[in-house]
Design a protein around this motif. Structure first.
Motif, short mmCIF file in Angstrom:
data_model
loop_
_atom_site.label_atom_id
_atom_site.label_comp_id
_atom_site.label_asym_id
_atom_site.label_seq_id
_atom_site.Cartn_x
_atom_site.Cartn_y
_atom_site.Cartn_z
N ALA A 228 5.01 -2.12 8.46
CA ALA A 228 5.01 -0.67 8.24
C ALA A 228 6.38 -0.21 7.79
CB ALA A 228 4.61 0.06 9.52
N THR B 130 -2.14 -0.17 11.06
CA THR B 130 -1.16 -1.23 10.83
C THR B 130 -0.86 -1.99 12.11
OG1 THR B 130 -0.14 0.09 9.07
CG2 THR B 130 1.17 -1.73 9.96
N ASN C 217 2.45 -1.49 4.50
CA ASN C 217 1.89 -0.14 4.43
C ASN C 217 2.99 0.90 4.52
OD1 ASN C 217 -0.70 -1.26 4.37
ND2 ASN C 217 -0.89 -1.20 6.60
N THR D 254 -6.69 -3.21 1.59
CA THR D 254 -6.43 -4.28 2.55
C THR D 254 -7.67 -5.16 2.73
OG1 THR D 254 -4.80 -2.89 3.69
CG2 THR D 254 -5.64 -4.79 4.89
N TYR E 266 -5.19 7.13 3.97
CA TYR E 266 -5.64 6.16 4.97
C TYR E 266 -6.73 5.23 4.43
CZ TYR E 266 -8.04 4.17 8.98
OH TYR E 266 -8.65 3.30 9.84
N ILE F 190 -5.74 2.66 1.89
CA ILE F 190 -5.12 1.47 2.46
C ILE F 190 -6.18 0.54 3.03
CG2 ILE F 190 -3.75 0.69 4.45
CD1 ILE F 190 -1.80 2.94 3.86
N VAL G 289 -2.52 5.63 9.58
CA VAL G 289 -1.95 4.44 8.91
C VAL G 289 -1.20 3.57 9.91
CG1 VAL G 289 -0.24 3.65 7.23
CG2 VAL G 289 -1.82 5.50 6.63
N ASN H 137 0.85 -1.19 0.00
CA ASN H 137 0.00 0.00 0.00
C ASN H 137 0.88 1.24 0.00
OD1 ASN H 137 -2.80 -0.90 0.10
ND2 ASN H 137 -2.31 -1.77 2.10
#
Length: 258
Positions: free
Chosen positions: A178, A162, A135, A118, A111, A114, A158, A85
């Motif tokens: 991340a 995550t 991410n 996901t 945000y 993602i 984010v 992402n």
């Protein structure tokens, strides 16, 4: 050889670290599947890939388009091993100068984009009992600076997403990772800082996109859960966590270059 034959979906693959990561993954034997809004830019990225690749036009703010695109990818390849992402943008301005709509638009891409991608891949990965979601957050997600209130808020979101999702999926076989980079010399700053003042002020610590992309590929290869870039900044973030208010005062002039 861990990445050999892996199907890796990359959002924001039309330029910058998305495009470079796709090329590096191809060199490692993976199959990058490129997603972005601009087909012309995606074709430019694809021209630099030597091996097999996929290409899909998709806007991560369009939930129906995301669901349709990921369905097409799964139909074509049969699986998604890794989701990167990466789609996102920033704009640096004082809080009083930025309209509420701009806050919402940035959160929708950085945000919610993602979240949508996901959600489109997790059920498939749960069924397979394996996969990795990577991410691209930011050091801004760990420490706030002036004139980046809206961007910082998206990256905090984010990282919160995550970290919580990692705990939720920890025993599922899915790795949730991340990547938290500092400033990178990409086209990001054409939107974030059209004046060029911030880019010039941090030029000494600016990372190359090649360096960041190589770290992302390594994170995928090793199945790591997090990487802070540059490494020294990661050490500074840990100190900031211990003494946040003192660090704010001591680093104000250093950190607030926007």
């Amino acid at each position: 050889m861990a990445l050999q034959g892996k199907i890796v979906v990359i959002t924001g693959a039309s330029s910058g670290i998305g495009a470079l990561t796709a090329q590096m993954l191809s060199e490692r034997g993976a199959v990058p599947v490129l997603l972005a809004r601009s087909e012309d830019k995606l074709q430019t990225t694809a021209a630099g890939i030597q091996g097999a690749y996929g290409l899909f036009v998709c806007d991560v703010t369009d939930e129906a388009a995301v669901e349709r695109t990921f369905g097409e990818i799964l139909e074509q390849y049969g699986r998604i091993d890794i989701l990167l992402n990466n789609a996102g943008y920033g704009k640096f301005a004082a809080f009083t100068e930025m309209e509420s709509e701009e806050f919402a638009d940035m959160m929708d891409v950085n945000y919610m984009g993602i979240v949508r991608c996901t959600k489109a891949v997790v059920p498939h990965m749960l069924t397979r009992g394996s996969g990795q979601i990577v991410n691209v957050a930011s050091m801004a997600g760990k420490i706030g600076t002036a004139r980046s209130v809206s961007y910082t808020a998206t990256k905090h979101a984010v990282l919160g997403f995550t970290n919580a999702l990692r705990q939720e999926l920890r025993r599922s076989g899915i790795i949730v990772s991340a990547v938290n980079p500092g400033p990178i010399a990409t086209e990001f700053f054409k939107t974030a800082d059209p004046s060029g003042n911030y880019e010039r002020s941090v030029s000494r610590i600016m990372m190359t996109p090649q360096h960041v992309s190589a770290k992302i590929v390594k994170l995928m290869d090793k199945g790591k859960e997090e990487v802070d870039l540059p490494g020294l900044a990661g050490f500074g973030i840990r100190l900031y966590g211990l003494f946040p208010r003192l660090a704010d005062k001591l680093t104000y002039n250093l950190m607030n270059k926007k």
